[in-house]
Design a protein around this motif. Structure first.
Motif, mmCIF file in Angstrom:
data_model
loop_
_atom_site.group_PDB
_atom_site.id
_atom_site.type_symbol
_atom_site.label_atom_id
_atom_site.label_comp_id
_atom_site.label_asym_id
_atom_site.label_seq_id
_atom_site.Cartn_x
_atom_site.Cartn_y
_atom_site.Cartn_z
ATOM 1 N N LYS A 158 0.858 -1.183 0.000
ATOM 2 C CA LYS A 158 0.000 0.000 0.000
ATOM 3 C C LYS A 158 0.891 1.228 0.000
ATOM 4 O O LYS A 158 1.702 1.412 0.914
ATOM 5 N N ASP B 167 -0.257 4.391 0.090
ATOM 6 C CA ASP B 167 -0.844 5.398 0.966
ATOM 7 C C ASP B 167 -0.373 5.127 2.399
ATOM 8 O O ASP B 167 -0.544 4.013 2.912
ATOM 9 N N GLU C 201 -3.046 3.827 4.865
ATOM 10 C CA GLU C 201 -3.426 2.438 4.569
ATOM 11 C C GLU C 201 -2.331 1.472 4.998
ATOM 12 O O GLU C 201 -2.618 0.417 5.563
ATOM 13 N N SER D 275 -0.089 -5.360 -8.716
ATOM 14 C CA SER D 275 -1.279 -5.068 -9.516
ATOM 15 C C SER D 275 -1.712 -6.282 -10.340
ATOM 16 O O SER D 275 -2.903 -6.522 -10.494
ATOM 17 N N ALA E 219 -3.217 -2.835 -5.824
ATOM 18 C CA ALA E 219 -3.396 -1.478 -6.334
ATOM 19 C C ALA E 219 -2.652 -1.287 -7.651
ATOM 20 O O ALA E 219 -1.615 -1.910 -7.900
ATOM 21 N N ASP E 220 -3.179 -0.409 -8.495
ATOM 22 C CA ASP E 220 -2.588 -0.171 -9.817
ATOM 23 C C ASP E 220 -1.158 0.347 -9.742
ATOM 24 O O ASP E 220 -0.367 0.117 -10.645
ATOM 25 N N ASN E 221 -0.814 1.053 -8.684
ATOM 26 C CA ASN E 221 0.519 1.649 -8.598
ATOM 27 C C ASN E 221 1.552 0.737 -7.927
ATOM 28 O O ASN E 221 2.640 1.163 -7.609
#
Length: 136
Positions: free
Chosen positions: A80, A82, A85, A116, A121-123
């Motif tokens: 993650k 973020d 998160e 991904s 997550a896409d990043n």
């Protein structure tokens, strides 16, 4: 070789109300398994339905069944980007450590994370995902 099973293998039955931790332990004992895994309360609340906060009762059920607790498992995802998160995922593991200790679990399974390509997550790619897993 020793045989152990995780509630994930019967998660559909748990979620449909056909099994709970007590009946899971009883079923595994009937199958003459050596042990079971138990899943943490934060990531797998369906596993604990009706047994929230009852670690002593679960420990007694295990002791009476002849089954060993092979491992306690958490379902975290350190991949993650973020910060909030990521901190939440670290807290999941800290909670799982406390719960595993209450059950005298010999092992705690901690997951790394998902790139991904695996539903993360896409990043998240291998490079930054691996760095976050090591940090976690």
């Amino acid at each position: 070789m020793k045989i152990s099973i995780t509630p994930i293998s019967l998660s559909k039955t748990f979620r449909e109300g056909g099994m709970n931790l007590k009946s899971f332990i009883e079923y595994c004992a009937e199958q003459k398994l050596d042990g079971i895994d138990i899943l943490d309360t934060k990531c797998y609340p369906w596993c604990w339905a009706g047994y929230e906060g009852k670690t002593k009762e679960i420990r007694a059920l295990l002791d009476g069944s002849g089954l060993k607790l092979a491992a306690y498992a958490t379902g975290n995802n350190f991949a993650k980007t973020d910060k909030a998160e990521f901190a939440g995922e670290v807290e999941k593991v800290k909670n799982a450590l406390r719960e595993a200790s209450e059950l005298n679990a010999p092992l705690l399974r901690i997951f790394g994370g998902y790139m991904s390509e695996s539903g993360g997550a896409d990043n998240i790619d291998y490079a930054n995902g691996f760095e976050l897993v090591i940090k976690g």
